[in-house]
Enzyme design. Structure first.
Site, PDB file in Angstrom:
ATOM      1  N   PHE A  39       2.000   8.503  -1.249  1.00  0.00           N
ATOM      2  CA  PHE A  39       1.297   7.236  -1.084  1.00  0.00           C
ATOM      3  C   PHE A  39      -0.183   7.377  -1.368  1.00  0.00           C
ATOM      4  CE2 PHE A  39       4.744   6.866   2.272  1.00  0.00           C
ATOM      5  CZ  PHE A  39       5.652   6.368   1.365  1.00  0.00           C
ATOM      6  N   TRP A  69       0.834  -1.202   0.000  1.00  0.00           N
ATOM      7  CA  TRP A  69       0.000   0.000   0.000  1.00  0.00           C
ATOM      8  C   TRP A  69       0.870   1.255   0.000  1.00  0.00           C
ATOM      9  CZ3 TRP A  69      -0.402   4.190   3.267  1.00  0.00           C
ATOM     10  CH2 TRP A  69      -1.525   5.004   3.108  1.00  0.00           C
ATOM     11  N   HIS A  70       2.002   1.183   0.683  1.00  0.00           N
ATOM     12  CA  HIS A  70       2.845   2.366   0.824  1.00  0.00           C
ATOM     13  C   HIS A  70       3.553   2.746  -0.473  1.00  0.00           C
ATOM     14  CE1 HIS A  70       2.277   1.864   5.172  1.00  0.00           C
ATOM     15  NE2 HIS A  70       2.651   3.113   5.262  1.00  0.00           N
ATOM     16  N   GLY A  71       3.771   1.803  -1.338  1.00  0.00           N
ATOM     17  CA  GLY A  71       4.424   2.183  -2.580  1.00  0.00           C
ATOM     18  C   GLY A  71       4.778   1.006  -3.453  1.00  0.00           C
TER      19      GLY A  71
END
Length: 478
Positions: free
Chosen positions: A478, A325-327
């Site tokens: 993000f 999800w963060h990247g």
């Protein structure tokens, strides 16, 4: 429009005055004003992505109505998966398409092939991960009969796009925010003053601590091969405080700003660096995201029920998805998996719910055991942040290798005493306020009024002194 910019310093008072005076307390006008202001706020980044935000809002609004009106489970499932599929499809295209293509190409090249694939040169819409999760939680909650569909399009749109939380959270729930949007709001002086105090602390964390740490973290990480181990350790420490003060500073400003309009957002941080184990850390770090994954992924997978291996599987899935999800980078995935490994002992020995209270509750100083447990947890977190900050896996492992080399015992090549002193003062203030909603929520209330105001003015002067070229917040990517 950044929270730490002059444009926002002009935007916020104008919206605040119009909200409380021009609308004359009319809820309908208040919500419309906030919605228009939110779209203007978002459009300042790139007006073209407003259409994506509005389309996502329309999709989930009508999907919610269709789910509630459906006469069969099959139809309800159709609208649920239509919403989920399209929302995640947008994320896949804008955030992950190039990652999957390049990763696949690199994997094929290991077999001796030299494929050529098309990649997309697209900008990542600011806040897409956050407002997508707002809509998904709303749709899933309707499907699960936790809430009723919202028929007022203005109110629902405001829930998705309320400007304090739009681009970097916290990730709100319809069960928490929508009732506040639909409820009449009257001006509360104490609430507004508290909001201003939290905004002040958030700006201090961002401008004074995070941006100062960023200067040295960037210098060391971007030229890591030139520095010895002790300097690399300092670089990792600087990034550790940069990311915390940057993201929690944003959250403080968001919560304080919302409070100016009579709205309470979900708490997103609870002094995570005072955690005594990794499980406690994740109960205190980015709380809205952690709880989102818990409620909409971990529990549906079976949660902590069943065999120990199911618990392990579910935990690894959660942290893998959290990292992704963060990247779109393998560094984030390894960061997530590393945290999953960290938390495994508490899963196996069922100690993950051990530290639910505030550390050193009712005491000024922690005991030796608390100091050691906080130190170990903090150290593990610093190591994990190296993967979060590094440009790729090779860089991360090279950086960690330097940190743990014999040169880690040598004198640092960079040693900014003033910044380290600032961090020390910051830690003391956070420690003193660790039982509060935010560090200075009740700071100095027992002091004489001139002393308390001197403290506030000191924060203001520090913000003005350190304010230079405005830096974006880390979580905007993000």
């Amino acid at each position: 429009m950044l929270f730490n910019s002059l444009s926002f310093a002009l935007f916020l008072p104008v919206v605040f005055l119009l909200y409380w005076f021009a609308t004359k307390g009319n809820l309908k006008f208040q919500n419309r004003l906030l919605l228009v202001s939110s779209y203007f706020f978002y459009g300042c980044w790139d007006y073209r992505f407003l259409f994506l935000l509005i389309f996502s809002t329309l999709l989930d609004y009508f999907s919610g109505i269709k789910i509630s009106e459906a006469s069969s489970k099959k139809v309800r499932l159709f609208w649920l998966w239509l919403s989920i599929g399209i929302n995640l499809g947008f994320l896949a295209v804008f955030k992950y398409f190039n990652f999957f293509i390049t990763s696949f190409a690199e994997g094929i090249s290991l077999l001796g092939f030299k494929p050529s694939f098309l990649t997309l040169n697209v900008l990542l819409p600011v806040g897409i991960s956050f407002y997508t999760f707002h809509g998904l939680s709303y749709i899933i909650d309707i499907y699960k009969n936790r809430i009723k569909e919202e028929r007022n399009f203005i109110d629902y749109s405001l829930f998705v796009s309320f400007f304090p939380l739009l681009v970097a959270g916290p990730i709100e729930r319809a069960t928490h925010l929508l009732p506040q949007i639909k409820r009449e709001r009257t001006f509360d002086t104490s609430k507004a003053v508290d909001g201003l105090r939290q905004i002040l602390w958030g700006l201090f964390k961002k401008i004074v601590i995070a941006d100062s740490c960023a200067e040295y973290a960037n210098m060391i990480f971007n030229n890591s091969s030139q520095y010895n181990g002790s300097t690399l350790i300092l670089g990792a420490l600087f990034f550790t405080f940069q990311i915390y003060c940057d993201f929690s500073g944003y959250s403080d400003i968001a919560l304080g700003t919302a409070r100016l309009f009579g709205i309470d957002l979900l708490k997103n941080f609870a002094f995570p660096y005072f955690s005594r184990d990794i499980a406690e850390f994740w109960r205190r770090w980015h709380i809205s995201l952690s709880s989102w994954f818990r409620d909409y992924l971990y529990i549906p997978l079976g949660g902590s029920k069943g065999s120990i291996w199911k618990k392990v599987r579910n935990t690894f899935i959660i942290f893998l998805v959290s990292g992704f999800w963060h990247g779109a980078n393998w560094t984030f995935i390894v960061w997530g998996l590393l945290n999953a490994l960290y938390i495994m002992p508490s899963i196996f020995f069922e100690t993950n719910r051990r530290n639910l209270d505030v550390v050193a509750q009712g005491r000024v100083f922690p005991n030796l055991r608390e100091i050691l447990s906080m130190g170990v947890t903090f150290g593990l977190t610093v190591i994990a942040w190296v993967f979060f900050r590094a440009k790729d896996l090779h860089h991360a492992f090279e950086y960690l290798g330097g940190m743990f080399s014999t040169s880690g015992f040598s004198k640092p090549q960079i040693f900014p005493r003033s910044i380290l002193l600032l961090i020390a003062v910051f830690i003391l203030i956070e420690w003193r306020g660790r039982t509060q909603e935010y560090a200075i929520a009740n700071f100095g209330f027992n002091f004489p009024k001139p002393v308390r105001w001197a403290f506030y003015y000191t924060l203001v002067l520090a913000i003005v002194w350190f304010a230079g070229e405005k830096q974006q917040f880390i979580y905007f990517q993000f």
